[in-house]
Design a protein around this motif. Structure first.
Motif, PDB file in Angstrom:
ATOM      1  N   CYS A  35     -38.695  -0.220 -28.856  1.00 10.54           N
ATOM      2  CA  CYS A  35     -37.412   0.046 -28.208  1.00 10.54           C
ATOM      3  C   CYS A  35     -36.444   0.666 -29.220  1.00 10.54           C
ATOM      4  O   CYS A  35     -36.554   0.434 -30.427  1.00 10.54           O
ATOM      5  N   HIS A  36     -35.477   1.421 -28.700  1.00 12.89           N
ATOM      6  CA  HIS A  36     -34.578   2.168 -29.575  1.00 12.89           C
ATOM      7  C   HIS A  36     -33.137   2.058 -29.078  1.00 12.89           C
ATOM      8  O   HIS A  36     -32.876   1.750 -27.921  1.00 12.89           O
ATOM      9  N   GLU A  60     -33.278   2.223 -24.934  1.00 12.96           N
ATOM     10  CA  GLU A  60     -34.478   2.955 -24.541  1.00 12.96           C
ATOM     11  C   GLU A  60     -35.698   2.086 -24.795  1.00 12.96           C
ATOM     12  O   GLU A  60     -35.809   1.449 -25.852  1.00 12.96           O
ATOM     13  N   VAL A  61     -36.624   2.038 -23.829  1.00 14.03           N
ATOM     14  CA  VAL A  61     -37.812   1.190 -23.928  1.00 14.03           C
ATOM     15  C   VAL A  61     -39.063   2.026 -23.691  1.00 14.03           C
ATOM     16  O   VAL A  61     -39.130   2.806 -22.736  1.00 14.03           O
ATOM     17  N   ASP A  62     -40.047   1.850 -24.554  1.00 10.13           N
ATOM     18  CA  ASP A  62     -41.394   2.380 -24.334  1.00 10.13           C
ATOM     19  C   ASP A  62     -42.354   1.193 -24.368  1.00 10.13           C
ATOM     20  O   ASP A  62     -42.456   0.498 -25.391  1.00 10.13           O
ATOM     21  N   HIS A 103     -41.773   4.001 -19.477  1.00  8.96           N
ATOM     22  CA  HIS A 103     -40.573   4.391 -20.223  1.00  8.96           C
ATOM     23  C   HIS A 103     -39.349   4.186 -19.335  1.00  8.96           C
ATOM     24  O   HIS A 103     -39.371   4.476 -18.140  1.00  8.96           O
ATOM     25  N   GLU A 104     -38.271   3.694 -19.956  1.00  6.68           N
ATOM     26  CA  GLU A 104     -36.999   3.555 -19.247  1.00  6.68           C
ATOM     27  C   GLU A 104     -35.889   3.697 -20.259  1.00  6.68           C
ATOM     28  O   GLU A 104     -36.027   3.308 -21.437  1.00  6.68           O
ATOM     29  N   GLU A 105     -34.771   4.273 -19.843  1.00  4.51           N
ATOM     30  CA  GLU A 105     -33.623   4.403 -20.727  1.00  4.51           C
ATOM     31  C   GLU A 105     -32.341   4.477 -19.923  1.00  4.51           C
ATOM     32  O   GLU A 105     -32.349   4.674 -18.702  1.00  4.51           O
TER      33      GLU A 105
END
Length: 356
Positions: free
Chosen positions: A105-106, A60-62, A77-79
């Motif tokens: 990012c997570h 996951e990216v912010d 945002h993308e995941e």
């Protein structure tokens, strides 16, 4: 003659303009005109393999984009599946100019806690509202973390986005901010030990991160195991690896290839970012009398096994690249500790002092 030359020049300029317009009109759907387009690539090679592992480690990216006055102008945002594709790029729909790009990012999973952005979903200013704080619970006013933490990654880069035609790709390098630490207690005599016999904790004040990933002042946090399990082995080699081509017997053992059943406890804890500015202290407590049997400054011991190949690496870079640490403590027959010998990351550490 002069008029003819001028006319010829005008014809050349007009031809070039027509060719430029024609080439622009022939662009693909991604570049339908002669405007500049911007995309962002994320790279996670700040690891011990020095290889980009973004597609497998980040879920996951912010992305937050701040202008030259440090005000937020765009976020994305993308995941999920798109991030797992090799060569993933995020569109960056901003105008040419100077920007600071910050990514948090997570890699989320069940039964794990995480971090919250102090400015919420829409931080307005980079310094005032862009701090990442680790979740913590409270018990008698003591902050503690007893669950696993989501993997957290940070990236920051300052760029000048040009106004020239074409697609421009900006790379944001990532640093992993969470660490898994496994502590194993081994009883060599064959005496049974249970996970309920001991408590483990790591104390540090590293749960608050700034926009540039530096560690901010924070309260002391007690990291507790989110997993404790018992283990045993029926046949072992009573030796510890002490180098590339040599082995050393464990104190008190013979050199035979077999030994009694060995009982162990393994505790797993997850902490926020480790840096040389911090002092994370591991404490192992015997629950029967609430007595600390081991107190260890983790960073001192981790740096002891940094290794010859990593000597030239800055200590903070080493902590950023290494995100898993395994430590083994050995017990005497009477339940006391081999305080001079500790096994960390498959390296033997021998201290001249018996104090941990």
């Amino acid at each position: 003659m002069i008029s003819v030359k001028k006319l010829f020049s005008y014809i050349i300029l007009a031809s070039v303009s027509l060719l430029t317009l024609a080439s622009c009109s022939a662009m693909t759907e991604e570049e339908p005109d002669c405007n500049p387009y911007y995309k962002v690539r994320f790279r996670f090679d700040m690891n011990m393999l020095f290889a980009d592992a973004f597609s497998t480690q980040v879920g996951e990216v912010d992305l937050y984009v701040f202008d030259k006055d440090d005000n937020l102008v765009w976020k994305g945002h993308e995941e999920g599946a798109p991030l797992a594709q090799e060569g993933y790029l995020m569109d960056l729909p901003v105008k040419p100019g100077d920007y600071t790009l910050i990514a948090w990012c997570h890699k989320r999973h069940e039964d794990a806690a995480g971090f919250d952005l102090s400015g919420g979903d829409n931080p307005t200013h980079i310094t005032d509202h862009f701090k990442m704080k680790m979740f913590r619970a409270y018990e008698n006013d003591l902050a503690h973390s007893s669950t696993d933490l989501h993997a957290l990654f940070h990236g920051k880069v300052s760029v000048n986005l040009p106004d020239t035609w074409g697609t421009h790709v900006v790379t944001v390098p990532l640093v992993k901010d969470t660490n898994t630490i496994r502590i194993q207690l081994v009883h060599l005599s064959g005496k049974e030990i249970k996970s309920s016999d001991f408590d483990f904790k790591i104390t540090d004040n590293n749960g608050h991160l700034a926009h540039d990933n530096s560690i901010l002042d924070d309260e002391n946090i007690e990291y507790r195991p989110w997993s404790k399990r018992e283990g045993l082995a029926g046949t072992v080699l009573p030796i510890i690896n002490s180098g590339r081509n040599s082995v050393t017997p464990i104190p008190g053992s013979d050199n035979s290839s077999t030994a009694p059943v060995v009982h162990s406890i393994t505790a797993e804890l997850t902490t926020s970012r480790l840096q040389t500015s911090q002092t994370p202290i591991l404490t192992v407590i015997r629950k029967s009398d609430n007595t600390p049997v081991a107190t260890i400054n983790l960073l001192d011991y981790f740096l002891m096994v940094k290794g010859e190949y990593n000597r030239a690496m800055d200590d903070d870079e080493y902590f950023d690249r290494q995100d898993e640490y395994n430590m083994t403590l050995f017990m005497h027959d009477d339940g006391s500790w081999y305080k001079a010998v500790i096994d960390i990351l498959q390296w033997r550490v021998v201290r001249q002092s018996s104090d941990l």
